[in-house]
Design an enzyme around this catalytic site. Structure first.
Site, PDB file in Angstrom:
ATOM      1  N   SER A 105      58.298  28.770  44.793  1.00 18.22           N
ATOM      2  CA  SER A 105      57.209  28.477  43.869  1.00 18.22           C
ATOM      3  C   SER A 105      56.759  27.025  43.899  1.00 18.22           C
ATOM      4  CB  SER A 105      57.601  28.867  42.446  1.00 18.22           C
ATOM      5  OG  SER A 105      58.808  28.248  42.075  1.00 18.22           O
ATOM      6  N   HIS A 113      55.066  34.891  44.194  1.00 22.65           N
ATOM      7  CA  HIS A 113      53.974  34.145  44.838  1.00 22.65           C
ATOM      8  C   HIS A 113      53.523  34.738  46.169  1.00 22.65           C
ATOM      9  CE1 HIS A 113      54.358  31.078  41.760  1.00 22.65           C
ATOM     10  NE2 HIS A 113      55.661  31.275  41.868  1.00 22.65           N
ATOM     11  N   LYS A 132      50.077  36.459  38.281  1.00 12.56           N
ATOM     12  CA  LYS A 132      49.669  35.430  39.254  1.00 12.56           C
ATOM     13  C   LYS A 132      48.528  36.018  40.086  1.00 12.56           C
ATOM     14  CE  LYS A 132      54.002  32.924  38.936  1.00 12.56           C
ATOM     15  NZ  LYS A 132      54.546  33.505  37.704  1.00 12.56           N
TER      16      LYS A 132
HETATM   17  C1  LIG Z   1      59.261  32.645  41.513  1.00 16.57           C
HETATM   18  C2  LIG Z   1      58.969  33.026  40.104  1.00 16.57           C
HETATM   19  N1  LIG Z   1      59.657  34.039  39.554  1.00 16.57           N
HETATM   20  C3  LIG Z   1      59.445  34.428  38.287  1.00 16.57           C
HETATM   21  C4  LIG Z   1      58.507  33.805  37.503  1.00 16.57           C
HETATM   22  C5  LIG Z   1      58.317  34.261  36.096  1.00 16.57           C
HETATM   23  O1  LIG Z   1      57.249  35.149  36.044  1.00 16.57           O
HETATM   24  P1  LIG Z   1      56.429  35.324  34.689  1.00 16.57           P
HETATM   25  O2  LIG Z   1      55.474  34.187  34.619  1.00 16.57           O
HETATM   26  O3  LIG Z   1      55.757  36.651  34.821  1.00 16.57           O
HETATM   27  O4  LIG Z   1      57.431  35.296  33.584  1.00 16.57           O
HETATM   28  C6  LIG Z   1      57.756  32.747  38.046  1.00 16.57           C
HETATM   29  C7  LIG Z   1      56.721  32.000  37.311  1.00 16.57           C
HETATM   30  O5  LIG Z   1      56.336  32.068  36.277  1.00 16.57           O
HETATM   31  C8  LIG Z   1      57.998  32.350  39.366  1.00 16.57           C
HETATM   32  O6  LIG Z   1      57.331  31.328  39.910  1.00 16.57           O
END
Ligand SMILES: Cc1ncc(COP(=O)(O)O)c(C=O)c1O
Length: 389
Positions: free
Chosen positions: A176, A204, A238
């Protein structure tokens, strides 16, 4: 007791105090903040779907048909026709046998890891994995081991020494804060040879990578029949432009997770309108190849214009283009300078990234234009010239 004011002042003195701005109006490359227009390179709306009229219309239709709230957890009475349809749509989109939807990715990771492992087991995480994977591993009660970023040989050694009855390897598919891609085929193969599960967080990659945006596993050519030990977690806030998350895998694994994931069981199901909007989004993701092609072209354009800056642009062919500045204050100073010119690019500092690697996280959207990229690149080139003058 902690003195909050002192603690906050201490954060500020280290350049680590986080602040929020209030965005007025829908998300997109052009944002209004405090009545002022900004060109944004902040969001994870990689395909530009957060305000897509067909997705908004699907949510409006579902609001009319199902009302607003789900009113109960999924295992009581909150799982409606829109949620059921979405889970079928997600499994079909990913090409995996079954999917279970969660309210968000953070909860999905915590719930899935806790459902698979507990005390006496081992979770092995890539060092740069997202906080939710690390928190999930900690909360599960399993022992936590870390392998160096994308280092399959070191993972192999850790697995070879691990005698736990259940072993789970977890990794981001697209990291990320770095934008690089995990070596998924080698990871899946290594896990299979050592009897470990592999949980891939495709927050992502979904929508951006793979044929028709079907995600990082499809991109790596991994199919469920070859890799029944692999589980895919995808987020829907996203590239999909809505909210929520899911885990996909073998039918029996998903059935087990539904029985055991506490963040699925002990929370209200997400609103049915979000599920309906996500189903509409999946159709657009599969249909609109032009969004991915444009995103790739924008990334190439940006990379060619930023070559030669005093800051390091990490290698990345994804929508995430990190520019490493190093020092927290310098990264924030650069963010501020861009902001004064109406450009919004977030500075990311520790603990989100390792110490000494504060960066601008430039994220691209299929709705950016060549002119938008040129504007950002010119501003960075000018800032670099002044910083070295
Ligand atoms: C790699 C990754 N996993 C999980 C999440 C969490 O997802 P959510 O925003 O739907 O809680 C994020 C970012 O928010 C992320 O970048």
């Amino acid at each position: 007791m902690m003195d909050f004011d002192d603690a906050l002042a201490d954060l500020a003195s280290q350049g680590l105090l986080r602040t929020r701005l209030v965005v007025d109006g829908p998300q997109g490359p052009l944002l209004t903040v405090d009545g002022r227009g900004f060109l944004s390179f902040c969001s994870n709306d990689y395909l530009g779907l957060a305000n897509h009229p067909q997705i908004v219309a699907a949510a409006q239709d579902a609001l009319r048909d199902y009302g607003m709230g789900a009113a109960a957890s999924a295992l009581i009475s909150g799982h409606g026709a829109a949620h059921e349809r979405l889970e079928h749509d997600l499994a079909a989109f990913i090409g995996w046998p079954a999917a279970l939807s969660f309210s968000n990715g953070y909860m999905a990771n915590i719930g899935v890891i806790g459902a698979l492992v507990g005390a006496g087991d081992t979770v092995i995480v890539d060092r740069l994995s997202h906080a939710s994977l690390i928190d999930g591993a900690r909360l599960s009660g399993a022992s936590l081991k870390v392998f160096p970023h994308n280092d399959v040989a070191r993972l192999e050694q850790v697995l070879a020494r691990c005698s736990s009855p259940r072993k789970l390897v977890v990794t981001d598919a697209v990291f990320s804060m770095d934008g690089d891609v995990a070596p998924l085929a080698a990871l899946a193969d290594t896990c299979a040879r050592h009897g470990a599960w592999l949980l891939v967080d495709d927050a992502h990659g979904l929508g951006v990578l793979g044929p028709q945006g079907r995600g990082s596993l499809a991109h790596a050519g991994i199919t469920s029949s070859q890799a029944p030990h692999v589980l895919l977690m995808g987020t829907l806030g996203k590239a999909a432009g809505v909210a929520g998350a899911f885990v996909a895998g073998e039918r029996s694994a998903i059935a087990w997770i539904m029985q055991r994931a506490r963040t699925y069981m002990f929370t209200t199901a997400h609103p049915p309108a979000l599920a309906a909007a996500t189903s509409a989004s999946l159709n657009i993701i599969a249909r609109d190849d032009w969004r991915r092609a444009h995103l790739r072209a924008l990334a190439e354009q940006l990379r060619s214009k930023l070559a030669g800056l005093p800051w390091t642009l990490l290698p990345s062919d994804t929508a995430i283009q990190p520019l490493i500045v190093g020092d927290n204050h310098a990264a924030r100073g650069l963010m501020q300078r861009l902001r004064e010119q109406g450009l919004w690019v977030p500075a990311i500092c520790p603990p989100t990234v390792p110490k000494g690697s504060a960066r601008l996280r430039i994220s691209l959207s299929a709705l950016h234009t060549d002119e938008h990229i040129a504007r950002l690149a010119d501003a960075l080139v000018n800032a670099a010239r002044e910083s070295t003058a």
